[in-house]
Design a protein around this motif. Structure first.
Motif, PDB file in Angstrom:
ATOM      1  N   ASN A  48      68.324 -38.180  14.222  1.00  0.00           N
ATOM      2  CA  ASN A  48      68.945 -37.975  15.535  1.00  0.00           C
ATOM      3  C   ASN A  48      69.335 -36.528  15.821  1.00  0.00           C
ATOM      4  O   ASN A  48      70.199 -36.265  16.654  1.00  0.00           O
ATOM      5  N   THR A  49      68.690 -35.577  15.098  1.00  0.00           N
ATOM      6  CA  THR A  49      69.021 -34.160  15.258  1.00  0.00           C
ATOM      7  C   THR A  49      67.755 -33.335  15.427  1.00  0.00           C
ATOM      8  O   THR A  49      66.779 -33.518  14.707  1.00  0.00           O
ATOM      9  N   ARG A  50      67.800 -32.414  16.385  1.00  0.00           N
ATOM     10  CA  ARG A  50      66.701 -31.472  16.591  1.00  0.00           C
ATOM     11  C   ARG A  50      67.272 -30.056  16.471  1.00  0.00           C
ATOM     12  O   ARG A  50      68.304 -29.739  17.058  1.00  0.00           O
ATOM     13  N   GLY A  71      70.068 -39.821  20.842  1.00  0.00           N
ATOM     14  CA  GLY A  71      70.293 -41.231  20.513  1.00  0.00           C
ATOM     15  C   GLY A  71      71.748 -41.512  20.171  1.00  0.00           C
ATOM     16  O   GLY A  71      72.660 -40.968  20.796  1.00  0.00           O
ATOM     17  N   PRO A  72      71.997 -42.346  19.149  1.00  0.00           N
ATOM     18  CA  PRO A  72      73.374 -42.738  18.821  1.00  0.00           C
ATOM     19  C   PRO A  72      74.264 -41.561  18.387  1.00  0.00           C
ATOM     20  O   PRO A  72      75.478 -41.622  18.503  1.00  0.00           O
ATOM     21  N   ALA A  73      73.671 -40.484  17.904  1.00  0.00           N
ATOM     22  CA  ALA A  73      74.464 -39.325  17.486  1.00  0.00           C
ATOM     23  C   ALA A  73      74.980 -38.525  18.678  1.00  0.00           C
ATOM     24  O   ALA A  73      75.923 -37.739  18.543  1.00  0.00           O
ATOM     25  N   ASP A  74      74.379 -38.719  19.837  1.00  0.00           N
ATOM     26  CA  ASP A  74      74.782 -38.020  21.056  1.00  0.00           C
ATOM     27  C   ASP A  74      76.007 -38.735  21.624  1.00  0.00           C
ATOM     28  O   ASP A  74      75.945 -39.444  22.625  1.00  0.00           O
ATOM     29  N   TYR A 114      76.325 -28.021  17.959  1.00  0.00           N
ATOM     30  CA  TYR A 114      75.599 -29.245  18.284  1.00  0.00           C
ATOM     31  C   TYR A 114      75.821 -29.573  19.750  1.00  0.00           C
ATOM     32  O   TYR A 114      76.967 -29.772  20.176  1.00  0.00           O
ATOM     33  N   HIS A 115      74.721 -29.633  20.514  1.00  0.00           N
ATOM     34  CA  HIS A 115      74.785 -29.978  21.933  1.00  0.00           C
ATOM     35  C   HIS A 115      74.302 -31.406  22.156  1.00  0.00           C
ATOM     36  O   HIS A 115      73.549 -31.956  21.356  1.00  0.00           O
TER      37      HIS A 115
END
Length: 137
Positions: A48-50, A71-74, A114-115
């Motif tokens: 869930n990270t880019r 996704g869920p991390a956002d 983290y955005h």
């Protein structure tokens, strides 16, 4: 006698050439950050990270990673009240990274931002890992 004189001269020349080709750690960090960003960013989404980019901020000697969470991390509430816990996890992870050891040993700081993917201007989490924290001093 001439043999040893030639060896000394050649060794001195090689040492001069080698030392002139070495770049300092700040220049290297800046170059490698630019290369990483140009070649790899944005990265594929993993967990869930880019990774969007990596920038070396020379004025603070900081390697700054910019990420987007998807996704869920956002989820801004997932970070509420967990700043220190998350920072300690990141410190442990960075200390264990052999790829970052030379930067840590050289006193480079790390900043992670983290955005949100849904709201790109929204910072979900941001922290600075100082060289002192990472070296354990």
């Amino acid at each position: 006698m001439n043999f040893w004189k030639n060896i000394i001269v050649i060794t001195a020349i090689n040492a001069a050439i080698f030392s002139s080709c070495q770049e300092n750690i700040d220049s290297r960090a800046e170059r490698e950050a630019k290369e990483f960003t140009r070649k790899n960013c944005p990265t594929p989404i993993i967990d869930n990270t880019r990774t969007d980019s990596l920038v070396f901020e020379a004025n603070t000697r900081t390697l700054h990673y910019y990420y987007t969470l998807v996704g869920p991390a956002d989820n801004k509430t997932a970070f509420t009240g967990r700043h220190e816990e998350l920072k300690n996890i990141l410190i442990s992870s960075f200390r264990a990274s052999t790829n970052l050891k030379m930067y840590i040993d050289a006193g480079i700081n790390f900043k992670l931002t983290y955005h949100s993917e849904k709201k790109p201007q929204q910072k979900l989490y941001e922290t600075i890992l100082t060289a002192e924290e990472l070296s354990g001093k």
